[in-house]
Each structure stands twice: as C-alpha cells, then as structure tokens.
Design an enzyme around this catalytic site. Sequence first.
Site: not given
Length: 224
Positions: A153, A167
């Site tokens: 990610r 995030d």
Amino acid sequence: MIFDIITLFPQMFSAIRDEGVVARGIKKSLLSINTWQLRDFADNKYRSVDGAPYGGGAGMVMQVKPIRDCIAKIKQKKPQSTVIYLSPQGEKLTHKLALELANLNSVILLCGRYEGVDERVVEHDVDREVSIGDYVISGGELAAMVLIDTVARQIPKVLGNSASLNDSFAQGLLDHPHYTRPEIIDGQSVPEVLLSGHQANIDAWRKQQALKISQQKCPYLLKK
Ligand code: ADE
C-alpha cells in the site's frame, strides 16, 4: 519491489497474488512475489527439513542447512536482499515499519512452521525479525501476507491517487467513521455535517472524531 518467500506452503500466497491490492501491484509491474518451496532444498529423499529439538520438548525445529542454501540461491541474483524472519519474537509491524520497508528493492521473507527455525539462522542469516502481534499463529505465511499487503500500500502508484496517504495511521490515528446511502435507515441518520457540503466543517468533524475514537480505543496513539 521483489518479495522472495521461503515457505513450506507456497500455494497459500495465491490469496494475495490473485486478488486485491497486491495483485494490482503485480499487474502494474510494481511488485513481484516469488515463492520458494523449502523442501526443494532438503538433502534427503523424504524432503524433510526439520528435526527434534536439542534438550527435548514438543514440536520440531526447522533446520539450518536447507534455509541457508535457499537464501544463498536467492542472493545469487539479489545479493542486497534484506532477510526478514516472521516470528512472535520480532519487532512489531507498524505503519512506520511498513513505510521503512517500502523503500527496499528486494526482501526475502522466511516463514517458520512448527516451533520455528534453528536459532543459528536468526543469528547468522536473518537481518530483521518481524511480528504481527502478541499472539502465536500456526506459521509465518499469514504474517508474511499481512506484511506484504501493508508494505505494498505504501509503494507509490500501487494504490490509485496516492490513496495510502489517507491511511489513518499516516496521521498516527484511528480512522473517523464512514457513512453511505441511504441517509436514514431504521431511524438511524447520517451526521448532519456530512450532508452540509461545507468541506472545512466536514474535515474538522472527521479530525475530531478520529481523535475521540483514538482516545477511547487506543489511547497510547495519542501519547505518541
Ligand atoms: N509466526 C507465528 N506467530 C507469529 C506472529 N505473531 N508474528 C509473526 N510471525 C508469526
């Protein structure tokens, strides 16, 4: 980024290779995942790679030689690879560690089974030991997949539109709540502010919710 995985269960990795964020990274040639069957490095016709523990006790221990030979084989082509052993004794996997690992070009993930690997591997062949939490799972494979997912990610362009910057842990906090259609269901409505169209107020509300939830559920995050 290249992940070379040493495992007794290479098939398990199809779970991340075939679907989701990691699969997307592979398709875009930003990531690759190679699995190495440790039994291919056994020196006996039974393809056994473990032995009983010196000193007695339950379970088996993974032997040095097949692991060392497998690492040497991988390092023939990638001598700079960082060797990470997944184990409950390792440093905790956090957002910060994922960011750090995302800067590496090639990583060897060593997945233990049984009671783990002979300690001489940890002393001599392993660069870092990483744990996904204070509990024991039945092998390093699931832990390796968790590590690969969270590191992937953070690799630029694996997620579209730099989504990983959103995030929640990038801000060091838990996430704010999310809502979608319909506006009201079974008498429960979406908070007014999210329907207001006033982006500054929405951002402020989300920040305040993230702080409140972090304080309630993970107060240590705020202490940091
Ligand atoms: N192998 C077994 N338990 C583990 C854990 N908690 N983290 C990483 N690898 C493991």
